[in-house]
Structure formats: structure tokens, C-alpha cells
Design an enzyme around this catalytic site. Structure first.
Site, PDB file in Angstrom:
ATOM      1  N   ASP A  53       0.815  -1.101   0.151  1.00 29.91           N
ATOM      2  CA  ASP A  53       0.144   0.130   0.143  1.00 29.91           C
ATOM      3  C   ASP A  53       0.915   1.162   0.043  1.00 29.91           C
ATOM      4  OD1 ASP A  53      -0.060   1.197   3.063  1.00 29.91           O
ATOM      5  OD2 ASP A  53      -0.243  -1.089   3.128  1.00 29.91           O
ATOM      6  N   GLU A 140      -7.936   4.079  12.552  1.00 32.17           N
ATOM      7  CA  GLU A 140      -6.756   4.138  13.372  1.00 32.17           C
ATOM      8  C   GLU A 140      -6.755   5.578  14.352  1.00 32.17           C
ATOM      9  OE1 GLU A 140      -2.710   4.750  11.912  1.00 32.17           O
ATOM     10  OE2 GLU A 140      -3.717   4.063   9.968  1.00 32.17           O
TER      11      GLU A 140
END
Length: 462
Positions: A53, A140
Site C-alpha cells: 500500500d 486508526e
């Protein structure tokens, strides 16, 4: 992503940060520990597919080098708050251009405008095409909200993005962050992209499963889709550290998941003569099974491949186009078989020809970019030979390969009683050749007179 950003007393330190004109929203809370998990490891990979990613931290990426190194999927960032990732458009196009499976994620701020954040994703991705992964919400951060409010914001985003993109989004998070700060199991029907960095799996160690560690996921899930196991990988074509990931399964399984709602088929059989005469018209049959989730329809065609859309040397005037031998006539449901039956016209030059076809949903996608079959799977090998009534056209010329752009012109008619027996490239005035031909002709006439009732034998097919 989670392990790639670290905060200390409200200060973010970005490794490799080079763009001083654009700033990203600050993270003011402690990130989750991502080293060895202290509780029991629960899921161990058997087969994996390697992927990465990326965001603008990786700069300009050479995607051909990434794909050439064996990475088969990549997920690129769209934005974080009002900071739009400046590399997203190039990455999104670049991943697809090299045939990798692609996805996109948004770093989610639960305290921000949820509808606006969801709309950013919808505007960037639109209705996600078969072959692309669903959108990812990167969870997150709490923005100081309690778990119930974080969960509510996540749920709103998931519903909006699923409706807007047409695919159920993936959730990226870590075990302890989710368990402490979101807590709900309400979204465990969404695929989990799990962040955890075991020490044993950090480069230059082998990736999972070779490093020997397993994934210890949040208690609210019982399965894992992708595991982000390191943020310090080194990948050809990318400068600096890269987030490393593995999909739990085979490439075929990943492609099938990405292609849900799309088109896929598997080859069942090919029926074509091994040997035909120059200029002869013959029948070919290619049978496939619909293994996708969408039915075939009259826009589903068989098209030339290797490369795609070139003119076929076997073109017959009955084809819809010189690169489309046949199309589906009516609907073919998922799981059903369909046989493309079509005429092919042999080239005028003798030789061994290879022809490749693939399935295409006109105006949408080639099946090779979704659930398959790949472009080289449907291969026809046909030997074109001379008529027994004369020497070879182009004798001595070696093989002729159908995939190389040779024209698909109709050959001369070789079926009549008379023909020009000179092969391509033979001279017109050889006395010895003519005398030899007259001797053969005389012998043939004598044989016919001596056996007037003998039936004419069929033309040999090799």
C-alpha cells in the site's frame, strides 16, 4: 497507515517528507503498538499473494518495476481530511496499467464530517468496476471520541460508501486499536485488513508465511483478508520504505473477490480441425463456462488477443468484425456453458498458424482483466496445407504465425476443377517444369480412361 505514522506530544514525524507546501492533519493520540502481539496468535497463512500500500510518501512510483518484482496487488491512499493525496491519480492509473489488482483507502477522521469524507471516496472511485477491490476505511484515530461515537461514525461511512461505489468496503485497523476504541462486532461482515508487525517478519526476513509468524486479529473478527505485516519493506521501483502486505489465499481467489459482480469464464473445450486446405472455410467451436456473477448477453463476444483487437488471419465474411468471430445470441446464466460456433477462412499461404481469442464484454471490460480466462488461454493451432491439385503457395517459406499482424484476406478459390498451379513466388517460364507437368497430366488422363467406373476419392484432410 497505522504503523507508518508515529506521534509524540502532538508532533508527527514523517520519514521522507519532502513537500513543504502541503500539510496533512496531525495525529495527537498514541498509535497502537504493532510489534509482537502478547495474546495467542490465531490465524496462520498457508498460501499468500504479495502486495503493497502506498501514498505520496513513496513519491513517483515505477509500477512496471513493482509488478515485475512479483507484487500482484496495491492499495493507494485517496486523502486524509482535506489533504488530497497528490499521487493518487497517478497511482490509481499506474496500478491498473501494469495488470495489478488495485484498491484505494481513505484515512478516516471520526470527528470530521462523515458524509463529506464518504463523498470524497465516491467521487474518486465512482461505481467500482469488477476487477478492482472495494474501498477501504482506515480506522486508526478516535479524534477524542468515545467508542460508541467512533463506531457510529464508521457505520455511517460504510453505508454511504457501499451505496455510492456498489461494493461493501474493507476495514483497515489493528487488534488493540479496534478492541479498545471501537469495540463493536457490528461490522465483522466487512473484510478485515489487519495491521500487525511481528519482529520475525521484518525485512530482510521472509514475508509470511516464511517468517513463521501468524496474525492475531481483533476479537470481533474470525477471519482475515489482508495482513499488513511491515512498514519497512524495500520494493523495486519505489524509493524508501514501503508498507508490505499479504492476501490470505491464492491469486485466483483474490481476483475472484475483486471481480464479484463482474465477468469471468473458464475454458471447457476447443474443437477445430488440425489441418485444413489453403483458402478453405471450416468451422471452429469454443465452449466456455460462465464462472462470474453476471450473465453473458449479446454484448459478450469472442475477440482476438495477443495482442487484443488485431485483425485475424482467419477472418471470414460471416464474422461481426475482422477481430470478432462471434458473439453470444441470448443470455447465458452464471454456471451455464456456451459454445461459440463460427466459420474460419484459412489463409492463402501454407504453414502452421496460432490464433488466440479472449472474451470481452463490449464497452466494459475484457474478461482477462477480471475473472479470466487470460488472453493466452484460448489458443487454436491450425496447419494450413496445399491443395493436392497443385504445389504449395509460398513453398519453402517456413511457418506463418497468425498472431503477428498478417492480413486476414479471403484466399483464392481452390475448390474448382482448374487452378493456377504456380505457387507464390514461382517463375512463369521453366521449360523443364512445364514438360514434367505435361507428363504428369498425361499419366493422370490415362489412369482415368483405364478406370472409368472408379468413384472419385474425397480430398485428403491430413
Amino acid at each position: 497507515m497505522l504503523p507508518a505514522r508515529f506521534s509524540l506530544i502532538g508532533l508527527l514525524v514523517f520519514t521522507g517528507f519532502v513537500n513543504g507546501c502541503q500539510t496533512e492533519p496531525e495525529q495527537t493520540e498514541s498509535e497502537e503498538e504493532t510489534g509482537e502481539a502478547s495474546s495467542e496468535i490465531t490465524i496462520c497463512p498457508d498460501q499468500v499473494v504479495r502486495g503493497i500500500d502506498v501514498s505520496y510518501y513513496q513519491g513517483n512510483i515505477n509500477w512496471e518495476a513493482v509488478a515485475g518484482a512479483g507484487y500482484q496487488f496495491a492499495i493507494t491512499r485517496i486523502n486524509h481530511g482535506d489533504f488530497m493525496d497528490p499521487e493518487f491519480d497517478d497511482n490509481w492509473a499506474g496500478i491498473k496499467s501494469v495488470g495489478m489488482i488495485r484498491g484505494a483507502y481513505q484515512y478516516f477522521d471520526p470527528g470530521g464530517d462523515v458524509s463529506w469524507q464518504a463523498q470524497v471516496v465516491i467521487d474518486k472511485l465512482g461505481k467500482i468496476a469488477p476487477g478492482d477491490l472495494p474501498a477501504v476505511i482506515d480506522v486508526e484515530s478516535t479524534d477524542g471520541l468515545p467508542p460508541a461515537q467512533v463506531a457510529q461514525a464508521v457505520g455511517e461511512w460504510l453505508a454511504l460508501v457501499e451505496e455510492g461505489t456498489g461494493k461493501k468496503p474493507i476495514i483497515y485497523t489493528g487488534k488493540y486499536f479496534w478492541q479498545d476504541n471501537v469495540q463493536t462486532a457490528e461490522f465483522n461482515d466487512h473484510k478485515l485488513w489487519h495491521a500487525q508487525y511481528p519482529n520475525a517478519c521484518q525485512p530482510p526476513a521472509a514475508p509470511p508465511p516464511g517468517c513463521g509468524s501468524c496474525a492475531n486479529i481483533a476479537d470481533q473478527w474470525d477471519d482475515i483478508f489482508v495482513w499488513q505485516y511491515s512498514s519497512s519493506g524495500s520494493v523495486p521501483g519505489i524509493a524508501g520504505n514501503v508498507d508490505m502486505n499479504v492476501f490470505f489465499g491464492t491469486y485466483e481467489e483474490l481476483l475472484a473477490f475483486a471481480s464479484e459482480g463482474g465477468y469471468a469464464a473458464e475454458l471447457v473445450s476447443i474443437d477445430v480441425p488440425a489441418t485444413v486446405l489453403r483458402g478453405e472455410s471450416f468451422t471452429a467451436r469454443v465452449t466456455v463456462r460462465n464462472t462470474g456473477s453476471s450473465p453473458f448477453d449479446p454484448s459478450t463476444s469472442l475477440g482476438t488477443t495477443e495482442p487484443r483487437d488485431r485483425e485475424s488471419v482467419f477472418y471470414d465474411s460471416t464474422w461481426p468484425a475482422n477481430n470478432r468471430p462471434a458473439s453470444v445470441v441470448s443470455s447465458v446464466a452464471p454456471g451455464a456453458e456456451h459454445t461459440f460456433e463460427f466459420a474460419m477462412r484459412a489463409p492463402a499461404m501454407a504453414g502452421t498458424y496460432q490464433e488466440h481469442f479472449g472474451l470481452v464484454q463490449e464497452g466494459l471490460a475484457w474478461f482477462g482483466n477480471q475473472g479470466g480466462p487470460p488472453d493466452d488461454a484460448i489458443e487454436l493451432i491450425v496447419q494450413v496445407v496445399d491443395s493436392p491439385s497443385g504445389p504449395a503457395a509460398g513453398a519453402g517459406g517456413g511457418q506463418a504465425l497468425g498472431g503477428g499482424g498478417v492480413g486476414g484476406e479471403d484466399a483464392e478459390d481452390l475448390e474448382g476443377e482448374s487452378c493456377d498451379c504456380r505457387g507464390a513466388g514461382t517463375s512463369r517460364g521453366s521449360d523443364a517444369y512445364g514438360a514434367f507437368g505435361l507428363l504428369l497430366l498425361g499419366a493422370a488422363l490415362r489412369a482415368r480412361r483405364s478406370s472409368p467406373k472408379k468413384a472419385r476419392e474425397p480430398r485428403p484432410r491430413g
